[in-house]
Design an enzyme around this catalytic site. Structure first.
Site, PDB file in Angstrom:
ATOM      1  N   GLY A  12     -37.623  -9.410   2.423  1.00  0.00           N
ATOM      2  CA  GLY A  12     -37.044 -10.165   3.504  1.00  0.00           C
ATOM      3  C   GLY A  12     -36.221  -9.250   4.482  1.00  0.00           C
ATOM      4  N   ASP A 102     -34.885  -4.670  -3.839  1.00  0.00           N
ATOM      5  CA  ASP A 102     -35.187  -4.188  -4.950  1.00  0.00           C
ATOM      6  C   ASP A 102     -36.564  -4.414  -5.299  1.00  0.00           C
ATOM      7  OD1 ASP A 102     -34.929  -7.061  -5.097  1.00  0.00           O
ATOM      8  OD2 ASP A 102     -33.789  -7.101  -6.833  1.00  0.00           O
ATOM      9  N   THR A 124     -31.023  -4.757   2.121  1.00  0.00           N
ATOM     10  CA  THR A 124     -30.947  -6.390   1.908  1.00  0.00           C
ATOM     11  C   THR A 124     -29.513  -7.029   2.191  1.00  0.00           C
ATOM     12  OG1 THR A 124     -30.892  -7.824   0.194  1.00  0.00           O
ATOM     13  CG2 THR A 124     -30.301  -5.808  -0.664  1.00  0.00           C
ATOM     14  N   ASP A 126     -28.336  -9.074   0.605  1.00  0.00           N
ATOM     15  CA  ASP A 126     -27.698  -9.380  -0.722  1.00  0.00           C
ATOM     16  C   ASP A 126     -26.602  -8.340  -1.191  1.00  0.00           C
ATOM     17  OD1 ASP A 126     -29.425 -11.581  -0.402  1.00  0.00           O
ATOM     18  OD2 ASP A 126     -30.950 -11.096  -1.843  1.00  0.00           O
ATOM     19  N   ASP A 128     -27.404  -5.995  -3.598  1.00  0.00           N
ATOM     20  CA  ASP A 128     -27.518  -6.102  -5.011  1.00  0.00           C
ATOM     21  C   ASP A 128     -28.338  -4.814  -5.504  1.00  0.00           C
ATOM     22  OD1 ASP A 128     -30.030  -6.863  -4.068  1.00  0.00           O
ATOM     23  OD2 ASP A 128     -30.133  -8.649  -5.156  1.00  0.00           O
ATOM     24  N   ARG A 170     -29.173 -14.597  -3.449  1.00  0.00           N
ATOM     25  CA  ARG A 170     -29.995 -14.677  -4.756  1.00  0.00           C
ATOM     26  C   ARG A 170     -28.909 -14.568  -6.020  1.00  0.00           C
ATOM     27  NH1 ARG A 170     -35.163 -11.788  -3.407  1.00  0.00           N
ATOM     28  NH2 ARG A 170     -36.395 -13.866  -2.920  1.00  0.00           N
TER      29      ARG A 170
HETATM   30  O1  F6P Z   1     -33.170 -11.288  -0.571  1.00  0.00           O
HETATM   31  C1  F6P Z   1     -32.732 -11.728   0.727  1.00  0.00           C
HETATM   32  C2  F6P Z   1     -32.632 -13.120   0.773  1.00  0.00           C
HETATM   33  O2  F6P Z   1     -32.232 -13.495   2.036  1.00  0.00           O
HETATM   34  C3  F6P Z   1     -32.129 -13.854  -0.277  1.00  0.00           C
HETATM   35  O3  F6P Z   1     -30.870 -13.953   0.197  1.00  0.00           O
HETATM   36  C4  F6P Z   1     -32.688 -15.220  -0.020  1.00  0.00           C
HETATM   37  O4  F6P Z   1     -32.608 -15.936  -1.318  1.00  0.00           O
HETATM   38  C5  F6P Z   1     -34.159 -14.925   0.054  1.00  0.00           C
HETATM   39  O5  F6P Z   1     -34.077 -13.710   0.757  1.00  0.00           O
HETATM   40  C6  F6P Z   1     -34.800 -15.951   0.949  1.00  0.00           C
HETATM   41  O6  F6P Z   1     -35.980 -15.467   1.140  1.00  0.00           O
HETATM   42  P1  F6P Z   1     -37.170 -15.961   2.254  1.00  0.00           P
HETATM   43  O7  F6P Z   1     -36.847 -15.415   3.521  1.00  0.00           O
HETATM   44  O8  F6P Z   1     -38.654 -15.721   1.554  1.00  0.00           O
HETATM   45  O9  F6P Z   1     -37.001 -17.626   2.321  1.00  0.00           O
END
Ligand code: F6P
Length: 354
Positions: A12, A102, A124, A126, A128, A170
């Site tokens: 992402g 990750d 990220t 997140d 994390d 997440r």
């Molecule tokens: O890992 C980053 C993140 O934005 C998370 O916080 C979220 O759950 C996920 O990616 C969303 O992913 P996508 O862009 O595939 O909808």
């Protein structure tokens, strides 16, 4: 010896990716290295799709969100790992700088275990990833979520409502924790710390009993309502992750029903990943990019750049990778370690509940 760095951004997106791409390129060019960028994460390496990164190409991108290279959640198969190795050789890449979260860094660690020179850069919203005190992209997301909470205060108060705001992250509650504390949310709900609907409603009711007519609830998307994870769909992404989403709406209805107070939900979603990076993320991304290039130049590989206190350092991939046995195949699986919110930090947020 050829002196060529390959760069890719995977997973992402988040704000600050372009700051890293620019910094790796600018630092490497000074030492006479060439730099190329693979498009769309691992997909670009599998397809041999790359562009030259020179001074001109990385000009005026520092302040831009997203990534000029594009990104994807492509998870290479074992066979594609072979293609990646071949294509890096074909392109003359001596070291690959992998900018990712990750999942993307887990793939980088697989390549590292196979003897390929890689350097990781932790990205990220997140926040994390184990081994670093902070990922870039997180600060921007926190600022966006905090501003949203600030704005929700006035509308919630005008209408005397409970506003439940859903924040990404997440299985880690970092963004919700920081934005909840910074924005003065009255309840902060994180995946790491369960709380029952009854406990949540008690906090809201006691606040209203004190004469306050509104409440803000900051809920991380991974928070489980009475033990149940709320998902957008049953489908998993390429790395086997659930698509979280919908907790704010579910919680909002439950709170309204249990307390009788009119409630509304807001999902911040991908706004937290888009747009201009904060100054902090531009500086952290720049420091990470320069450090990554310097590790390559000095011949060090198999490392991830990391923030430790106020220093940017290189940590061994092996120190942040965990080994697990895949339940389905019984084979050894590598996984980047995760970093969750510690109890002491959550306890701090709890001081301001209600
Ligand atoms: O890992 C980053 C993140 O934005 C998370 O916080 C979220 O759950 C996920 O990616 C969303 O992913 P996508 O862009 O595939 O909808």
């Amino acid at each position: 010896m050829s002196k060529k760095i390959g760069v890719l951004t995977g997973g992402g997106d988040c704000s600050g990716l372009n700051a890293v791409i620019r910094a790796v390129t600018r630092r490497a060019l000074i030492e006479g290295w060439e730099v190329i960028g693979f498009r769309n994460g691992w997909a670009g390496v599998i397809q041999g799709d790359h562009i030259v990164l020179d001074r001109q190409r990385v000009a005026e991108i520092l302040h831009l969100g997203g990534t000029i290279l594009g990104t994807s959640r492509t998870n290479p198969t074992d066979e594609q790992i072979g293609t990646i190795t071949d294509n890096l050789k074909k392109a003359g890449v001596t070291t690959l700088v992998v900018i990712g979260g990750d999942d993307t860094l887990t793939v980088a660690s697989r390549l590292h275990r196979q003897g390929l020179p890689v350097i990781g850069v932790p990205k990220t919203i997140d926040n994390d990833i184990a081994g670093t005190d902070q990922t870039f992209g997180f600060d921007t997301a926190v600022n966006i979520a905090t501003e949203a909470i600030d704005r929700l205060h006035t509308t919630a108060e005008s209408h005397g409502r409970v506003l439940v705001v859903e924040i990404m992250g997440r299985q880690a509650g970092w963004i919700a924790l920081y934005a909840g504390v910074a924005g003065g949310a009255h309840v902060v709900l994180l995946p790491e710390f369960p709380m029952t609907l009854d406990q949540i409603c008690k906090i809201i009711k006691s606040r209203h009993a004190r004469g306050r007519n509104f409440s803000i609830v900051a809920v991380a998307e991974g928070f489980k309502l009475e033990g149940e994870a709320i998902l957008q769909t049953k489908e998993l992404d390429a790395f086997g992750h659930e698509r979280l989403g919908g907790i704010a709406e579910r919680l909002c209805s439950a709170i309204e029903k249990a307390t009788g107070i009119e409630s509304r939900s807001v999902v911040l979603g991908h706004t937290q990943r888009g747009g201009t990076p904060t100054a902090f993320d531009r500086v952290l991304g720049t420091r990470y990019g320069v450090k990554a290039a310097e590790l390559v130049i000095s011949g060090q590989t198999g490392k991830m750049v990391a923030l430790r206190g106020t220093d940017v350092v290189g940590v061994d991939f092996d120190s942040v990778i965990t080994e697990q046995i895949d339940k389905k195949t019984g084979q050894l699986k590598l996984r980047m370690g995760n970093r969750n919110v510690p109890k002491e930090f959550y306890d701090l947020a709890k001081v301001f509940f209600g």
